[in-house]
Design a protein around this motif. Structure first.
Motif, PDB file in Angstrom:
ATOM      1  N   ASN A 124     -30.072  14.132 -50.611  1.00  0.00           N
ATOM      2  CA  ASN A 124     -31.364  14.041 -50.077  1.00  0.00           C
ATOM      3  C   ASN A 124     -32.239  14.173 -51.347  1.00  0.00           C
ATOM      4  OD1 ASN A 124     -33.963  14.310 -49.029  1.00  0.00           O
ATOM      5  ND2 ASN A 124     -33.603  16.267 -47.664  1.00  0.00           N
TER       6      ASN A 124
ATOM      7  N   LEU B  13     -24.287   8.095 -50.654  1.00  0.00           N
ATOM      8  CA  LEU B  13     -25.595   7.669 -50.170  1.00  0.00           C
ATOM      9  C   LEU B  13     -26.914   8.422 -50.726  1.00  0.00           C
ATOM     10  CD1 LEU B  13     -27.006   5.193 -49.076  1.00  0.00           C
ATOM     11  CD2 LEU B  13     -27.026   6.690 -46.753  1.00  0.00           C
TER      12      LEU B  13
ATOM     13  N   PRO C  35     -32.811   4.120 -50.245  1.00  0.00           N
ATOM     14  CA  PRO C  35     -31.702   4.626 -50.369  1.00  0.00           C
ATOM     15  C   PRO C  35     -30.905   3.752 -51.391  1.00  0.00           C
ATOM     16  CG  PRO C  35     -31.415   3.436 -48.359  1.00  0.00           C
ATOM     17  CD  PRO C  35     -32.706   3.329 -48.778  1.00  0.00           C
TER      18      PRO C  35
ATOM     19  N   MET D 107     -30.606   9.157 -50.635  1.00  0.00           N
ATOM     20  CA  MET D 107     -31.417   8.891 -49.302  1.00  0.00           C
ATOM     21  C   MET D 107     -32.517   9.814 -49.164  1.00  0.00           C
ATOM     22  SD  MET D 107     -28.991  10.100 -46.159  1.00  0.00           S
ATOM     23  CE  MET D 107     -30.710   9.440 -44.836  1.00  0.00           C
TER      24      MET D 107
ATOM     25  N   SER E 292     -33.687   4.502 -45.198  1.00  0.00           N
ATOM     26  CA  SER E 292     -32.455   5.511 -45.056  1.00  0.00           C
ATOM     27  C   SER E 292     -31.963   5.873 -44.089  1.00  0.00           C
ATOM     28  CB  SER E 292     -33.159   6.892 -45.590  1.00  0.00           C
ATOM     29  OG  SER E 292     -33.520   6.758 -47.216  1.00  0.00           O
TER      30      SER E 292
ATOM     31  N   TYR F 202     -23.748  12.655 -49.199  1.00  0.00           N
ATOM     32  CA  TYR F 202     -25.100  12.067 -49.409  1.00  0.00           C
ATOM     33  C   TYR F 202     -26.064  12.892 -50.353  1.00  0.00           C
ATOM     34  CZ  TYR F 202     -26.691  15.632 -46.076  1.00  0.00           C
ATOM     35  OH  TYR F 202     -26.605  16.543 -45.395  1.00  0.00           O
TER      36      TYR F 202
ATOM     37  N   LEU G  86     -26.661   2.975 -52.428  1.00  0.00           N
ATOM     38  CA  LEU G  86     -25.279   3.531 -52.045  1.00  0.00           C
ATOM     39  C   LEU G  86     -24.245   3.094 -53.249  1.00  0.00           C
ATOM     40  CD1 LEU G  86     -23.119   4.028 -49.646  1.00  0.00           C
ATOM     41  CD2 LEU G  86     -22.960   1.413 -49.311  1.00  0.00           C
TER      42      LEU G  86
ATOM     43  N   THR H 128     -31.675  13.610 -44.470  1.00  0.00           N
ATOM     44  CA  THR H 128     -30.112  13.492 -44.357  1.00  0.00           C
ATOM     45  C   THR H 128     -29.799  12.642 -43.155  1.00  0.00           C
ATOM     46  OG1 THR H 128     -30.304  15.171 -42.458  1.00  0.00           O
ATOM     47  CG2 THR H 128     -30.463  15.949 -44.733  1.00  0.00           C
TER      48      THR H 128
ATOM     49  N   SER I 107     -27.840   4.995 -43.600  1.00  0.00           N
ATOM     50  CA  SER I 107     -26.924   5.902 -43.025  1.00  0.00           C
ATOM     51  C   SER I 107     -26.301   5.391 -41.657  1.00  0.00           C
ATOM     52  CB  SER I 107     -27.551   7.232 -42.879  1.00  0.00           C
ATOM     53  OG  SER I 107     -28.726   7.487 -42.064  1.00  0.00           O
TER      54      SER I 107
END
Length: 111
Positions: free
Chosen positions: A51, A19, A72, A21, A33, A49, A74, A24, A37
């Motif tokens: 950041n 991901l 985000p 995003m 985001s 992930y 995915l 975090t 998540s």
């Protein structure tokens, strides 16, 4: 392919579920985001992930990489699944959990 795109491709190819995003999973920096998540966590997904706030080049580069304008984003098995709305729709329908399981990224799936 430039350096940033190569770095993104390597990250996407190195993780079955990743991901991109803002922030975090523990400290998301935007509501979208956070929701994305949380949906993955709700599927008990073992996901990586990135950041995007840590590197402006990655933040812009991921938009170009996936030809997707928002974060985000995915990726599962190297393929763009989508952004927050798609992730939430898939979570609610059960499709996200199935996708994560099929990728071998569900906790306790033995992968």
């Amino acid at each position: 392919m430039d350096e940033v795109q190569e770095a993104i491709k390597k990250q996407v190819d190195s993780h079955p579920v990743i991901l991109f995003m803002k922030g975090t999973p523990q400290f998301p920096q935007c509501g979208f985001s956070m929701k994305a998540s949380q949906a993955l966590a709700g599927c008990e997904a073992d996901f990586a992930y990135v950041n995007v706030l840590e590197d402006e080049r990655i933040r812009q580069g991921i938009k170009d990489f996936g030809n997707w304008p928002t974060i985000p984003q995915l990726y599962v098995n190297g393929e763009l699944v989508g952004g927050c709305d798609i992730i939430l729709e898939m979570y609610e329908s059960g499709d996200l959990e199935q996708l994560v399981r099929n990728a071998g990224a569900a906790q306790g799936s033995g992968a």
